[in-house]
Design an enzyme around this catalytic site. Structure first.
Site, PDB file in Angstrom:
ATOM      1  N   ARG A 148       0.828  -1.212   0.000  1.00  0.00           N
ATOM      2  CA  ARG A 148       0.000   0.000   0.000  1.00  0.00           C
ATOM      3  C   ARG A 148       0.867   1.270   0.000  1.00  0.00           C
ATOM      4  NH1 ARG A 148      -3.380   2.549   4.726  1.00  0.00           N
ATOM      5  NH2 ARG A 148      -4.981   3.725   3.609  1.00  0.00           N
ATOM      6  N   HIS A 152       0.459   4.504  -2.404  1.00  0.00           N
ATOM      7  CA  HIS A 152       0.235   5.858  -1.895  1.00  0.00           C
ATOM      8  C   HIS A 152       1.387   6.797  -2.242  1.00  0.00           C
ATOM      9  CE1 HIS A 152      -3.294   5.246   1.083  1.00  0.00           C
ATOM     10  NE2 HIS A 152      -3.406   4.453   0.053  1.00  0.00           N
ATOM     11  N   HIS A 282      -6.117  -5.863  -2.309  1.00  0.00           N
ATOM     12  CA  HIS A 282      -7.001  -5.973  -1.141  1.00  0.00           C
ATOM     13  C   HIS A 282      -7.290  -7.428  -0.793  1.00  0.00           C
ATOM     14  CE1 HIS A 282      -8.579  -1.567  -1.531  1.00  0.00           C
ATOM     15  NE2 HIS A 282      -7.323  -1.646  -1.152  1.00  0.00           N
TER      16      HIS A 282
END
Ligand code: HEM
Ligand code: NAG
Ligand code: NAG
Ligand code: NAG
Ligand code: NAG
Ligand code: NAG
Length: 415
Positions: A148, A152, A282
Site C-alpha cells: 500500500r 500511496h 485488497h
C-alpha cells in the site's frame, strides 16, 4: 517452457469450456489484449517487467523511464536496473497488440541492457538482496503495508518517496499526515532499515523511491508464496516536496464509485484494467472499521450491496464499546495470501469498500473480475506484476528534478 516448435496456442484454455463462459472470456481477452494459457505459480517470467519493455508511455508517464541516455543520472551507480538474475526470455509475449497468427512466442533475447545492468555498488553489494532481506524479516501485515505504501507514494507526486518525509518546522504537514495515510499507513521502519544498510555500504546511490518500489515487489513475492515474482525497474529519484493537502485529491476514497475511481487512476496514466487488477492487493492486509462504516449497520443501511451475513460479521468485529477503531482483514478467507481470492469475494459481495464492490460496474469489468476470480488461475498474478511495474513508472523524477536522499525521512540539506 514450450516454444512454437514444441507447443501450440490452444484455442481454448479448457477443453470443456461452456459456450456462454467462452463468450465472456473472449470479451475479457479483448479488454486485456493478448494473453496466453501458459502460467503457474512460479512460471511467471517478468518479461513485462523488464526495463527493455517499459510500460506504454502516457501523458503522465514520461517515456524516459527508466532514465535513458538522454537524461543521464550522474550520481547513480547505474540507471535502469533489473534484479541480479539474468534477464528471462521474452515469454509470454508482452506487447499487448495482436496475437500473431502463426504461433510464435519468439524466444529471441531482448536487446542487451545498457552498460550497467544491475543496481549495484561496490563489487559485492547486492542492493535488491538487501531490501529483500528486510522485507523478508517482517510479517504479512507489514508486507501488506509495504504494498500500500508504494501505491500511496506513486499517486501523490509520483513514485518519489514523498510519502516518507517527516514533518519539519518548515513543513509541519507532509503527505504522511494526510487523511488516508495517517495513522493507517505502515512500513516506514522497514524502508528506514534497508536505507540505513544501503547508505552504509553504498552512500548516495540508492533512492528511497526505489527502495519503496523494491520493497513492494518483494512483499508481493513473499505474500504470494513466490507466485508473483517480477523485475522492478530502478532509477527513480527522490522528491523534495510533500504536502498533506495533496493526499485526498489524489488518493481514491473507499466510498468512490467506478467512474470516480477510473478518473483518479487515469490521472496517473493507469486505465480501468490496471485499476481492477491492482485492487487485487485488497487480498491482504487490514482495514480500520471507519473506512467502511457506511456499508455496515448500525451507521450504514440496507442499501449497501454487501452480503447480509458478511455485513453482520463485520458489524460484530467492528463493535467497540470503548470507541476503538477496530481493524478487520481485507480478505476474510485468505487474509495473509496475495491471491485471486479477492476477486471471488467481489463476486460474492463480501468485500469491505464501495470501491471494491464497484469493480463489477458493467458487463466488461464484471467479466474481468470473474476471469480473475476463476477462469485462468494465474492470469491475475501475471497482470498484477505488470500493473505494479506500470504504477512504478508514474511521474518518475530524474537527477534534474530529484535527489538521492541520505535518509528517507528528510530531504538533503542544501550544501
Ligand atoms: C482502487 C482504489 C483503492 C481504494 C479506494 C483503497 C482504499 C483502501 C483503504 C480505505 C484501506 C484501509 C486502510 C485502513 O483503514 O487501515 C486500504 C488498505 C489497503 N490497500 Fe487499498 N485502496 C485502493 C487501491 C489499492 C491499490 C492500487 C493497492 C496496491 C496495489 C492497495 C493496497 C492496499 C493494501 C495492501 C491494504 C492493506 C494495508 C495494511 O494492511 O496496512 N489498495 N485500501
Ligand atoms: C526469507 O527468510 C527465510 C528464513 O526466515 C529464508 O529461509 C528464506 O530463504 C528467505 N527468502 C529470501 C528470498 O530471502
Ligand atoms: C523468482 O524468479 C527468479 C528468476 O526469474 C528465480 O531465480 C527465483 O528463484 C524466483 N523466486 C521465487 C521465490 O520463486
Ligand atoms: C443509505 O445508503 C444509501 C447508499 O449508500 C444512501 O444514499 C442513503 O442516503 C442512506 N440512507 C440513510 C437513511 O442513511
Ligand atoms: C478497547 O477495546 C478493545 C477490545 O474491545 C481492546 O482490544 C482495546 O485494548 C481497548 N482499548 C482501550 C484504550 O481500552
Ligand atoms: C465498461 O466500462 C469500461 C471502463 O470504463 C469501458 O472500457 C467498457 O467499454 C464498458 N463496457 C460496457 C459494456 O459498457
Amino acid at each position: 517452457m514450450k516454444t512454437a516448435a514444441t507447443g501450440e496456442i490452444r484455442k481454448t484454455c479448457r477443453a470443456t469450456m461452456m459456450p456462454a463462459k467462452l463468450a465472456a472470456v473472449l470479451a475479457v481477452l479483448a479488454l486485456l489484449g493478448s494473453v496466453s494459457c501458459q502460467g503457474g505459480p512460479t512460471a511467471y517470467p517478468p518479461a513485462a517487467a523488464t526495463p527493455q519493455s517499459p510500460p506504454t508511455p502516457t501523458p503522465t508517464t514520461p517515456p524516459a523511464y527508466p532514465p535513458t541516455s538522454t537524461s543521464p543520472p550522474p550520481p547513480r551507480a547505474s540507471p535502469p536496473a533489473p534484479t541480479p538474475t539474468p534477464t528471462p526470455p521474452a515469454y509470454p509475449p508482452t506487447s499487448p497488440p495482436p496475437r500473431p497468427s502463426p504461433p510464435a512466442p519468439a524466444p529471441a533475447p531482448p536487446p542487451p541492457p545498457p552498460a550497467a545492468p544491475q543496481l549495484k555498488c561496490g563489487r559485492y553489494v547486492d542492493v535488491e538482496a538487501i531490501v529483500r532481506k528486510y522485507v523478508n524479516a517482517t510479517d504479512a501485515g507489514m508486507q501488506a503495508g509495504l504494498v500500500r505504501l508504494f501505491f500511496h507514494d506513486c499517486f501523490v507526486r509520483g513514485c518519489d518517496a514523498s510519502v516518507l518525509l517527516d514533518p519539519t518546522s518548515a513543513n509541519p504537514q507532509p503527505e504522511k499526515l494526510g487523511i488516508p495515510n495517517f495513522p493507517s499507513l505502515r512500513g516506514f521502519e522497514v524502508i528506514d532499515a534497508a536505507k540505513a544498510e544501503l547508505e552504509a555500504k553504498c552512500p548516495g546511490k540508492v533512492s528511497c523511491a526505489d527502495i519503496v518500489a523494491f520493497a513492494a515487489r518483494d512483499a508481493s513475492l513473499f505474500l504470494s508464496g513466490g507466485g508473483i515474482n517480477f523485475t522492478m525497474p530502478a532509477g527513480r529519484y527522490d522528491g523534495t516536496v510533500s504536502l498533506a493537502s495533496e493526499t485526498l485529491p489524489n488518493l481514491p476514497p473507499p466510498f468512490g464509485g467506478f467512474t470516480q475511481l477510473e478518473r483518479m487512476f487515469a490521472a496517473k496514466g493507469l486505465d480501468a484494467t490496471d485499476m481492477i487488477t491492482l485492487s487485487g492487493a485488497h487480498s491482504v492486509g487490514r482495514s480500520h472499521c471507519s473506512s467502511f462504516a457506511t456499508r455496515i449497520p448500525p451507521a450504514g443501511n440496507s442499501s449497501s450491496d454487501m452480503d447480509p451475513a458478511f455485513a453482520a460479521q463485520m458489524q460484530a468485529s467492528c463493535a467497540s464499546p470503548n470507541g476503538t477503531d477496530n481493524t478487520v482483514a481485507q480478505d476474510y478467507k485468505t487474509p495473509d495470501v496475495l491471491d485471486n481470492q479477492y476477486f471471488k469475494n467481489v463476486v460474492d459481495r463480501k468485500v469491505l469498500f464501495a470501491s471494491d464492490a464497484a469493480l463489477t460496474f458493467n458487463f466488461t469489468t464484471n467479466n474481468l473480475v470473474r476471469a480473475y476470480a476463476d477462469f485462468v488461475p494465474y492470469l491475475w498474478q501475471h497482470k498484477f506484476a505488470a500493473a505494479m511495474v506500470k504504477m512504478g513508472g508514474v511521474e518518475i523524477k530524474t537527477a534534474a528534478t530529484g535527489e538521492i536522499r541520505k535518509t528517507c525521512r528528510a530531504v538533503n540539506s542544501k550544501p
